[in-house]
Design a protein around this motif. Structure first.
Motif, PDB file in Angstrom:
ATOM      1  N   UNK A  22       0.825  -1.206   0.000  1.00 31.21           N
ATOM      2  CA  UNK A  22       0.000   0.000   0.000  1.00 31.21           C
ATOM      3  C   UNK A  22       0.864   1.262   0.000  1.00 31.21           C
ATOM      4  N   UNK A  23       1.832   1.295   0.898  1.00 31.76           N
ATOM      5  CA  UNK A  23       2.673   2.488   0.984  1.00 31.76           C
ATOM      6  C   UNK A  23       3.505   2.687  -0.282  1.00 31.76           C
ATOM      7  N   UNK A  24       4.033   1.599  -0.822  1.00 29.15           N
ATOM      8  CA  UNK A  24       4.872   1.714  -2.021  1.00 29.15           C
ATOM      9  C   UNK A  24       4.079   2.254  -3.199  1.00 29.15           C
ATOM     10  N   UNK A  25       2.932   1.626  -3.485  1.00 29.16           N
ATOM     11  CA  UNK A  25       2.180   2.029  -4.670  1.00 29.16           C
ATOM     12  C   UNK A  25       1.484   3.369  -4.505  1.00 29.16           C
ATOM     13  N   UNK A  26       1.293   3.809  -3.267  1.00 25.32           N
ATOM     14  CA  UNK A  26       0.724   5.144  -3.081  1.00 25.32           C
ATOM     15  C   UNK A  26       1.751   6.234  -3.379  1.00 25.32           C
ATOM     16  N   UNK A  53       9.260  -3.821  -6.359  1.00 27.43           N
ATOM     17  CA  UNK A  53       7.946  -3.964  -5.728  1.00 27.43           C
ATOM     18  C   UNK A  53       7.027  -4.789  -6.624  1.00 27.43           C
ATOM     19  N   UNK A  54       7.126  -4.578  -7.914  1.00 22.75           N
ATOM     20  CA  UNK A  54       6.338  -5.347  -8.887  1.00 22.75           C
ATOM     21  C   UNK A  54       6.652  -6.841  -8.792  1.00 22.75           C
ATOM     22  N   UNK A  55       7.934  -7.187  -8.728  1.00 21.97           N
ATOM     23  CA  UNK A  55       8.337  -8.594  -8.630  1.00 21.97           C
ATOM     24  C   UNK A  55       7.833  -9.213  -7.332  1.00 21.97           C
ATOM     25  N   UNK A  57       5.225  -8.262  -5.525  1.00 19.20           N
ATOM     26  CA  UNK A  57       3.770  -8.409  -5.594  1.00 19.20           C
ATOM     27  C   UNK A  57       3.381  -9.613  -6.443  1.00 19.20           C
ATOM     28  N   UNK A  58       4.049  -9.780  -7.585  1.00 15.61           N
ATOM     29  CA  UNK A  58       3.761 -10.931  -8.446  1.00 15.61           C
ATOM     30  C   UNK A  58       3.997 -12.247  -7.702  1.00 15.61           C
ATOM     31  N   UNK A  59       5.111 -12.351  -7.005  1.00 18.12           N
ATOM     32  CA  UNK A  59       5.418 -13.577  -6.262  1.00 18.12           C
ATOM     33  C   UNK A  59       4.438 -13.793  -5.121  1.00 18.12           C
ATOM     34  N   UNK A  60       4.058 -12.723  -4.468  1.00 19.53           N
ATOM     35  CA  UNK A  60       3.088 -12.805  -3.370  1.00 19.53           C
ATOM     36  C   UNK A  60       1.761 -13.379  -3.862  1.00 19.53           C
ATOM     37  N   UNK A  61       1.271 -12.873  -4.966  1.00 19.66           N
ATOM     38  CA  UNK A  61      -0.006 -13.352  -5.499  1.00 19.66           C
ATOM     39  C   UNK A  61       0.113 -14.760  -6.071  1.00 19.66           C
ATOM     40  N   UNK A  62       1.230 -15.067  -6.699  1.00 15.92           N
ATOM     41  CA  UNK A  62       1.433 -16.417  -7.222  1.00 15.92           C
ATOM     42  C   UNK A  62       1.409 -17.434  -6.079  1.00 15.92           C
ATOM     43  N   UNK A  63       2.024 -17.083  -4.955  1.00 11.60           N
ATOM     44  CA  UNK A  63       2.016 -17.970  -3.804  1.00 11.60           C
ATOM     45  C   UNK A  63       0.608 -18.187  -3.276  1.00 11.60           C
ATOM     46  N   UNK A  64      -0.187 -17.134  -3.212  1.00 12.07           N
ATOM     47  CA  UNK A  64      -1.565 -17.276  -2.756  1.00 12.07           C
ATOM     48  C   UNK A  64      -2.359 -18.173  -3.702  1.00 12.07           C
ATOM     49  N   UNK A 102       4.473  -2.507 -16.412  1.00 10.13           N
ATOM     50  CA  UNK A 102       5.842  -2.970 -16.661  1.00 10.13           C
ATOM     51  C   UNK A 102       6.322  -2.515 -18.035  1.00 10.13           C
ATOM     52  N   UNK A 103       5.458  -2.627 -19.037  1.00  7.02           N
ATOM     53  CA  UNK A 103       5.815  -2.176 -20.376  1.00  7.02           C
ATOM     54  C   UNK A 103       6.045  -0.668 -20.409  1.00  7.02           C
ATOM     55  N   UNK A 104       5.192   0.072 -19.736  1.00  7.45           N
ATOM     56  CA  UNK A 104       5.347   1.523 -19.706  1.00  7.45           C
ATOM     57  C   UNK A 104       6.567   1.927 -18.878  1.00  7.45           C
ATOM     58  N   UNK A 105       6.874   1.133 -17.847  1.00  5.98           N
ATOM     59  CA  UNK A 105       8.063   1.400 -17.039  1.00  5.98           C
ATOM     60  C   UNK A 105       9.323   1.256 -17.885  1.00  5.98           C
ATOM     61  N   UNK A 106       9.371   0.220 -18.708  1.00  9.15           N
ATOM     62  CA  UNK A 106      10.539  -0.006 -19.560  1.00  9.15           C
ATOM     63  C   UNK A 106      10.717   1.142 -20.548  1.00  9.15           C
ATOM     64  N   UNK A 107       9.618   1.598 -21.133  1.00  4.34           N
ATOM     65  CA  UNK A 107       9.694   2.698 -22.099  1.00  4.34           C
ATOM     66  C   UNK A 107      10.143   3.986 -21.417  1.00  4.34           C
ATOM     67  N   UNK A 108       9.602   4.251 -20.241  1.00  2.73           N
ATOM     68  CA  UNK A 108       9.954   5.473 -19.505  1.00  2.73           C
ATOM     69  C   UNK A 108      11.393   5.419 -19.010  1.00  2.73           C
TER      70      UNK A 108
END
Length: 221
Positions: A22-26, A53-55, A57-64, A102-108
């Motif tokens: 929450x704090x990171x994405x805010x 943070x993206x990685x 979050x992805x791992x957190x949800x994959x584990x769930x 992620x795609x927009x992050x790479x471009x930016x």
């Protein structure tokens, strides 16, 4: 399939993980917007942070998805109603937004312009809004009953899945971030299944690593 109080999952560590998300994405959208056009060096710092943070979050949800939802549906489906189904559906929506951002992050990262920064920040804000809603549902409707149906061993397997999937060089930063938000007994809980050496050194290395990281990203520890 309920368990004794000694053997029950202690979900306080997940509450800390949720708060970190929450704090990171805010904060990340504003960090992106503050980068001056063409400032590749600063964009690299923010992009590295956002990717970490993206990685996580992805791992957190994959584990769930793999280790938590199936157990809860089998053991407590009658109590959960449609909560898990909704959370699984939101995982798919969040995954789509993660792919987009992620795609927009790479471009930016490659060419930090005002336009690409605004597109990225908008994408991250949509992700933040959905994630905030998702975490609130999970904390209200699911986590309170988890200790009745999931053992401490099973719960730690869920946490270990995310940690083991992260690059080892980033573990002190992630641990330090979580420790900065956790009570001391929850920090001990997070380390309780770690091997002896990490259990001893991470409380020292983690806060220092995260403080350095935070100074680079936020300007202060």
């Amino acid at each position: 399939m309920r368990h004794t109080s000694v053997d029950r999952a202690d979900v306080r560590d997940m509450l800390v993980v949720h708060e970190a998300f929450r704090q990171s994405y805010s904060r990340i959208p504003a960090l992106v917007r503050e980068v001056s056009p063409g400032d590749v060096r600063r964009a690299e710092v923010i992009a590295d942070h956002a990717q970490l943070i993206e990685e996580f979050l992805h791992l957190h949800h994959k584990g769930e998805d793999e280790l938590l939802w199936p157990k809860l549906l089998e053991r407590a489906g009658d109590r959960l109603g449609t909560a898990v189904t909704l959370l699984e559906s939101q995982h798919e929506e969040i995954a789509a937004l993660l792919t987009e951002s992620s795609l927009r992050l790479a471009a930016w990262r490659a060419q930090p312009s005002k336009a690409s920064g605004e597109e990225l920040a908008n994408s991250l804000e949509r992700l933040d809004a959905l994630l905030t809603e998702h975490l609130a549902i999970e904390e209200k409707d699911v986590l309170p009953i988890v200790p009745e149906y999931v053992t401490a061993k099973e719960w730690h397997q869920l946490g270990d899945h995310a940690i083991n999937g992260l690059p080892k060089s980033k573990l002190p930063i992630v641990f330090g971030m979580l420790a900065s938000l956790a009570d001391p007994d929850v920090v001990k809980l997070m380390l309780s299944t770690a091997p002896l050496v990490p259990r001893l050194i991470m409380p020292v290395l983690g806060p220092k690593a995260y403080a350095r990281h935070a100074r680079r990203v936020y300007g202060s520890a």
